[in-house]
Motif scaffolding. Structure first.
Motif, mmCIF file in Angstrom:
data_model
loop_
_atom_site.group_PDB
_atom_site.id
_atom_site.type_symbol
_atom_site.label_atom_id
_atom_site.label_comp_id
_atom_site.label_asym_id
_atom_site.label_seq_id
_atom_site.Cartn_x
_atom_site.Cartn_y
_atom_site.Cartn_z
ATOM 1 N N ALA A 58 0.830 -1.201 0.000
ATOM 2 C CA ALA A 58 0.000 0.000 0.000
ATOM 3 C C ALA A 58 0.864 1.249 0.000
ATOM 4 O O ALA A 58 0.580 2.218 -0.741
ATOM 5 N N ASP A 59 1.932 1.257 0.794
ATOM 6 C CA ASP A 59 2.839 2.408 0.838
ATOM 7 C C ASP A 59 3.556 2.607 -0.497
ATOM 8 O O ASP A 59 3.721 3.730 -0.961
ATOM 9 N N ILE A 60 3.975 1.526 -1.125
ATOM 10 C CA ILE A 60 4.648 1.627 -2.436
ATOM 11 C C ILE A 60 3.681 2.193 -3.469
ATOM 12 O O ILE A 60 4.028 3.121 -4.214
ATOM 13 N N LYS A 61 2.478 1.661 -3.513
ATOM 14 C CA LYS A 61 1.476 2.125 -4.488
ATOM 15 C C LYS A 61 1.108 3.585 -4.252
ATOM 16 O O LYS A 61 0.783 4.307 -5.184
ATOM 17 N N ALA A 62 1.163 4.038 -3.001
ATOM 18 C CA ALA A 62 0.838 5.432 -2.667
ATOM 19 C C ALA A 62 2.010 6.380 -2.924
ATOM 20 O O ALA A 62 1.883 7.584 -2.741
ATOM 21 N N GLY A 63 3.164 5.837 -3.332
ATOM 22 C CA GLY A 63 4.321 6.658 -3.652
ATOM 23 C C GLY A 63 5.073 7.175 -2.438
ATOM 24 O O GLY A 63 5.751 8.196 -2.520
ATOM 25 N N ARG A 64 4.989 6.476 -1.319
ATOM 26 C CA ARG A 64 5.653 6.923 -0.096
ATOM 27 C C ARG A 64 7.159 6.663 -0.084
ATOM 28 O O ARG A 64 7.851 7.072 0.836
ATOM 29 N N PHE A 65 7.650 5.957 -1.076
ATOM 30 C CA PHE A 65 9.089 5.700 -1.197
ATOM 31 C C PHE A 65 9.566 6.321 -2.499
ATOM 32 O O PHE A 65 8.994 6.110 -3.545
ATOM 33 N N GLY A 66 10.623 7.090 -2.439
ATOM 34 C CA GLY A 66 11.079 7.811 -3.623
ATOM 35 C C GLY A 66 12.163 7.141 -4.277
ATOM 36 O O GLY A 66 12.698 6.863 -5.112
#
Length: 66
Positions: A58-66
């Motif tokens: 969910a965090d990856i899909k939300a773009g929380r990692f650059g």
């Protein structure tokens, strides 16, 4: 964890582009997902419980990692 029964597969997102980030995952063990670097499989792996894996995705899909 009986690592003798771990079945690794390359992530479908890692199969495009050749020299990019490549990860392998194993989902054949009950309640956990294992993740490792396909270019350095001997360096170990990360163990994520089912809920942790869902949160990571969910965090990856939300773009929380650059």
């Amino acid at each position: 964890m009986d690592e003798g029964h771990v079945q690794w597969r390359k992530s479908s997102r890692s199969q495009h582009g050749g020299e990019g980030e490549c990860v392998e995952v194993s989902t054949n063990l009950a309640s956990v997902t294992l993740i490792r670097d396909s270019k350095a499989p001997g360096m170990g792996h990360v163990v994520l419980w089912s809920g942790e894996m869902a949160g990571l995705l969910a965090d990856i899909k939300a773009g929380r990692f650059g």
